[in-house]
Scaffold this active site. Structure first.
Site, short mmCIF file in Angstrom:
data_model
loop_
_atom_site.label_atom_id
_atom_site.label_comp_id
_atom_site.label_asym_id
_atom_site.label_seq_id
_atom_site.Cartn_x
_atom_site.Cartn_y
_atom_site.Cartn_z
N CYS A 79 77.07 -32.55 67.96
CA CYS A 79 76.38 -31.29 68.28
C CYS A 79 77.16 -30.51 69.35
O CYS A 79 78.26 -30.07 69.09
CB CYS A 79 74.93 -31.55 68.68
N HIS A 182 73.19 -33.97 63.88
CA HIS A 182 72.86 -35.16 64.67
C HIS A 182 72.77 -36.39 63.77
O HIS A 182 71.74 -36.61 63.13
CB HIS A 182 71.52 -34.97 65.39
N GLU A 184 72.25 -39.37 64.68
CA GLU A 184 71.19 -40.24 65.21
C GLU A 184 69.79 -39.77 64.82
O GLU A 184 68.82 -40.51 65.00
CB GLU A 184 71.32 -40.35 66.74
#
Length: 205
Positions: A79, A182, A184
């Site tokens: 990001c 992202h 995650e």
């Protein structure tokens, strides 16, 4: 050991937990020596371009980050961590990025029916297959949160996404990978990307 670079940006604990979930040893650190001795590094980030660069300088991490990126060991930007690898951003005029890669960060243009920030799931189009995207299909959905996007000036774009404009969603140059989205927060696809990144440790890529 993977060093997750802590320069005061938000959302870094979720990155650490994602690596922990897939069984990888990862630590949050702002210690240049820990970073130097790590097997891989992750530069995460949520927030503004200018604040990120200020915090990196205040914590004396500017040169250590550049040195690790040049070390040949696996390096992943996420990001804002992708954006600050480049030269500049319209978000913070006059602020120099790390300048490790060539390109500019520009604001996503207003477009009828599209909200800014670009927030939520969007599909990836693969420009280059394999590497950290090994095992994923073209059109895989990942999670984005951003108002500015990369216009890369090198032939290093690995995936793109459409949101009113073509977004350079990830890049790969030598040992450096970076994603605007992202991993995650991207469910099983994101975890697969992180596993693929971990698999690069020790291969000198």
């Amino acid at each position: 050991m993977i060093a997750i670079i802590d320069y005061g940006a938000g959302n870094i604990e979720s990155v650490r937990k994602a690596f922990e979930f897939i069984g990888a040893e990862a630590v949050l650190t702002s210690d240049p020596e820990v970073l130097k001795n790590a097997d891989a590094a992750v530069l995460p980030g949520v927030g503004s371009f200018g604040d990120a660069m200020d915090n990196i300088k205040k914590r004396n991490l500017l040169n250590p980050i550049k040195e690790f990126a040049a070390s040949g060991k696996p390096f992943l930007g996420i990001c804002l961590g992708l954006q600050i690898l480049f030269e500049s951003s319209e978000e913070s005029e006059g602020v120099e990025g790390l300048g490790i890669l060539k390109g500019k960060i520009v604001r996503i243009p207003a477009s009828e029916g599209l909200k800014i920030p670009h927030m939520g799931w969007n599909s990836l189009e693969f420009e280059k297959e394999g590497d950290i995207f090994e095992g994923l299909e073209n059109g895989t959905y990942v999670y984005f949160v951003h108002s500015y996007y990369l216009k890369c000036e090198e032939d290093i774009v690995s995936t793109t996404a459409e949101y009113g404009v073509k977004i350079h969603a990830s890049v790969h140059k030598n040992n450096i990978r970076a994603c605007q989205f992202h991993p995650e927060k991207s469910g099983s696809a994101g975890l697969k990307i992180l596993k693929n990144f971990v698999s690069l440790i020790g291969e000198g890529k």
